[in-house]
Design a protein around this motif. Structure first.
Motif: not given
Length: 244
Positions: A18-23, A49-53
């Motif tokens: 996964q790519y880290p949230d920090e990135l 999924q991360q962009l959906a935040r």
């Protein structure tokens, strides 16, 4: 665009890092409006999924239905089968368009023409990826031999763009200078082998020779892995651009 990953979609979903949230947080901090985003060649949907935040709606496209079948559903993500170079979206639709670990497979001329069509004038385009990982010195020797010598001839020509950390891809945008990021993991031996099996060159070797190239290093690598710290370090790749 090549489809090297449909056959192993479940493994890809399970073992790809996964790519880290920090990135992702850092990337999104440059985006003015957070209405609609698009993740191209989404695979298992991890970046979507991360962009959906952050975004009201996220579209996520891939040429592989099998990949999308293994993606995690979310209320504000719309998964669709589509090619990167020929999408069905309206002109100037997206605030952010991302492509992670896949831009090297595209027809650059057609792809960038499409990005210029569907990105909003003040939107951002971002290429993400991760380079060849490193670990303890002992295991690294085994893994470098595997990467360059055993499966080296089986990498697609496009892999060179990743080896060059995406610095040599065409990038016809006004580029934003970005900070460097690194991803750290502690992996079991199963996770290590699982990841190595998702490499396209591993699969090409298997298809051509009808045997798993990992068998050639399995025992030696297992001994090395068990006696060391099992830590893995990925250099992360990030290029962000605005329309010229």
């Amino acid at each position: 665009m090549k489809d090297n990953f449909s056959k192993q979609a479940a493994e890809y979903s399970k073992f790809r890092p996964q790519y880290p949230d920090e990135l992702i947080d850092y990337l999104v901090s440059f985006v003015k409006s957070k209405s609609v985003a698009l993740d191209i060649a989404t695979g298992n949907g991890q970046v979507a999924q991360q962009l959906a935040r952050f975004f009201e709606t996220v579209y996520a496209i891939d040429i592989s239905q099998n990949q999308l079948d293994n993606a995690i559903p979310s209320d504000n993500i719309i998964y669709k089968v589509a090619a990167a170079e020929n999408t069905f979206f309206k002109n100037q639709e997206f605030d952010l368009i991302t492509v992670a670990q896949a831009v090297h497979w595209f027809d650059f001329d057609l792809f960038y023409k499409e990005i210029y069509r569907i990105l909003k004038p003040d939107g951002l385009f971002a290429v993400l990826g991760y380079g060849l990982f490193s670990t303890n010195e002992d295991s690294d020797k085994i893994l470098r031999n595997f990467y360059y010598n055993i499966i080296g001839p089986y990498w697609d020509a496009e892999r060179k763009y990743l080896d060059e950390n995406y610095k040599t891809i065409p990038f016809p945008f006004d580029e934003i200078v970005t900070e460097p990021f690194v991803n750290h993991f502690t992996w079991s031996f199963e996770e290590l082998i699982g990841y190595l099996e998702t490499w396209s060159a591993t699969q090409h070797y298997f298809s051509k020779n009808n045997k798993n190239p990992l068998d050639l290093i399995y025992d030696e690598l297992k001994i090395s892995w068990q006696k060391n710290n099992k830590k893995v370090l990925f250099p992360l790749l990030l290029r962000i651009g605005k329309l010229k």
